[in-house]
Every structure is written in C-alpha cells, then in structure tokens.
Design a protein around this motif. Structure first.
Motif, PDB file in Angstrom:
ATOM      1  N   UNK A  35      80.988  79.331  56.699  1.00  0.00           N
ATOM      2  CA  UNK A  35      80.688  77.992  57.216  1.00  0.00           C
ATOM      3  C   UNK A  35      79.462  78.028  58.126  1.00  0.00           C
ATOM      4  N   UNK A  36      79.354  79.040  58.983  1.00  0.00           N
ATOM      5  CA  UNK A  36      78.184  79.166  59.856  1.00  0.00           C
ATOM      6  C   UNK A  36      76.907  79.374  59.042  1.00  0.00           C
ATOM      7  N   UNK A  37      76.986  80.208  58.015  1.00  0.00           N
ATOM      8  CA  UNK A  37      75.824  80.461  57.165  1.00  0.00           C
ATOM      9  C   UNK A  37      75.397  79.195  56.440  1.00  0.00           C
ATOM     10  N   UNK A  38      76.342  78.459  55.911  1.00  0.00           N
ATOM     11  CA  UNK A  38      76.035  77.205  55.231  1.00  0.00           C
ATOM     12  C   UNK A  38      75.407  76.199  56.194  1.00  0.00           C
ATOM     13  N   UNK A  39      75.965  76.063  57.394  1.00  0.00           N
ATOM     14  CA  UNK A  39      75.443  75.133  58.399  1.00  0.00           C
ATOM     15  C   UNK A  39      74.008  75.490  58.774  1.00  0.00           C
ATOM     16  N   UNK A  40      73.745  76.783  58.988  1.00  0.00           N
ATOM     17  CA  UNK A  40      72.403  77.209  59.369  1.00  0.00           C
ATOM     18  C   UNK A  40      71.409  77.001  58.229  1.00  0.00           C
ATOM     19  N   UNK A  41      71.835  77.193  56.988  1.00  0.00           N
ATOM     20  CA  UNK A  41      70.940  76.965  55.853  1.00  0.00           C
ATOM     21  C   UNK A  41      70.634  75.489  55.658  1.00  0.00           C
ATOM     22  N   UNK A  42      71.622  74.636  55.834  1.00  0.00           N
ATOM     23  CA  UNK A  42      71.413  73.192  55.668  1.00  0.00           C
ATOM     24  C   UNK A  42      70.515  72.651  56.772  1.00  0.00           C
ATOM     25  N   UNK A  43      70.641  73.191  57.981  1.00  0.00           N
ATOM     26  CA  UNK A  43      69.904  72.678  59.131  1.00  0.00           C
ATOM     27  C   UNK A  43      68.727  73.565  59.535  1.00  0.00           C
ATOM     28  N   UNK A  44      68.224  74.346  58.602  1.00  0.00           N
ATOM     29  CA  UNK A  44      67.088  75.224  58.905  1.00  0.00           C
ATOM     30  C   UNK A  44      65.892  74.385  59.348  1.00  0.00           C
ATOM     31  N   UNK A  45      65.274  74.797  60.463  1.00  0.00           N
ATOM     32  CA  UNK A  45      64.135  74.077  61.010  1.00  0.00           C
ATOM     33  C   UNK A  45      64.511  73.048  62.056  1.00  0.00           C
ATOM     34  N   UNK A  46      65.779  72.752  62.212  1.00  0.00           N
ATOM     35  CA  UNK A  46      66.227  71.752  63.172  1.00  0.00           C
ATOM     36  C   UNK A  46      67.037  72.358  64.318  1.00  0.00           C
ATOM     37  N   UNK A  47      67.393  73.610  64.217  1.00  0.00           N
ATOM     38  CA  UNK A  47      68.234  74.249  65.225  1.00  0.00           C
ATOM     39  C   UNK A  47      67.379  74.780  66.374  1.00  0.00           C
ATOM     40  N   UNK A  48      68.007  74.991  67.524  1.00  0.00           N
ATOM     41  CA  UNK A  48      67.300  75.415  68.718  1.00  0.00           C
ATOM     42  C   UNK A  48      66.547  76.729  68.508  1.00  0.00           C
ATOM     43  N   UNK A  49      67.135  77.656  67.811  1.00  0.00           N
ATOM     44  CA  UNK A  49      66.461  78.923  67.569  1.00  0.00           C
ATOM     45  C   UNK A  49      65.176  78.746  66.767  1.00  0.00           C
ATOM     46  N   UNK A  50      65.118  77.701  65.943  1.00  0.00           N
ATOM     47  CA  UNK A  50      63.935  77.458  65.130  1.00  0.00           C
ATOM     48  C   UNK A  50      62.818  76.719  65.893  1.00  0.00           C
ATOM     49  N   UNK A  51      63.179  75.932  66.924  1.00  0.00           N
ATOM     50  CA  UNK A  51      62.173  75.117  67.619  1.00  0.00           C
ATOM     51  C   UNK A  51      61.972  75.519  69.078  1.00  0.00           C
ATOM     52  N   UNK A  52      62.663  76.531  69.539  1.00  0.00           N
ATOM     53  CA  UNK A  52      62.588  76.881  70.965  1.00  0.00           C
ATOM     54  C   UNK A  52      61.200  77.319  71.376  1.00  0.00           C
ATOM     55  N   UNK A  53      60.410  77.884  70.482  1.00  0.00           N
ATOM     56  CA  UNK A  53      59.066  78.331  70.837  1.00  0.00           C
ATOM     57  C   UNK A  53      58.160  77.157  71.215  1.00  0.00           C
ATOM     58  N   UNK A  54      58.477  75.946  70.766  1.00  0.00           N
ATOM     59  CA  UNK A  54      57.682  74.771  71.105  1.00  0.00           C
ATOM     60  C   UNK A  54      57.892  74.328  72.554  1.00  0.00           C
ATOM     61  N   UNK A  55      59.020  74.687  73.148  1.00  0.00           N
ATOM     62  CA  UNK A  55      59.391  74.174  74.463  1.00  0.00           C
ATOM     63  C   UNK A  55      59.375  75.221  75.548  1.00  0.00           C
ATOM     64  N   UNK A  56      59.015  76.436  75.210  1.00  0.00           N
ATOM     65  CA  UNK A  56      58.996  77.491  76.243  1.00  0.00           C
ATOM     66  C   UNK A  56      57.612  77.631  76.817  1.00  0.00           C
TER      67      UNK A  56
END
Length: 56
Positions: A35-56
C-alpha cells in the motif's frame, strides 16, 4: 495433502493459533508495504520528499 496439513497445523489448537498469528503478521506487513509503495507511485512528485529541496 489435506491430511498432511491437518497433521502439521490443524491438529493442535496451539499450533493453529501460532500459524494464524504468524500469517496475520506476515499478511499485515506485506499489505502495508504494498500500500505504501502504491501510494508513493501514484503521488510521485507531490510528496514532501520530492519537493523539499524547493523550500530549504
């Protein structure tokens, strides 16, 4: 095959309970991982780990 299963698992209540608890634990861990793998694949690019570099 059914007779072997009966002799190995179902004959004693304690063994049956241990197999049931172990099977439930393995199922829960596998389902959670899938379930975690599916969630991360569906929401790739929208999760904090994917966008955190923009806000640091």
């Amino acid at each position: 095959m059914i007779a072997t299963l009966y002799r190995a698992v179902l004959r004693r209540t304690s063994t049956f309970a241990l197999v049931a608890v172990g099977g439930a634990f393995i199922f829960e861990r596998t389902f959670d991982l899938m379930a975690d793998t599916l969630y991360e694949n569906v929401n790739r690019g929208k999760l904090w780990d994917d966008i955190k570099h923009k806000y640091e």
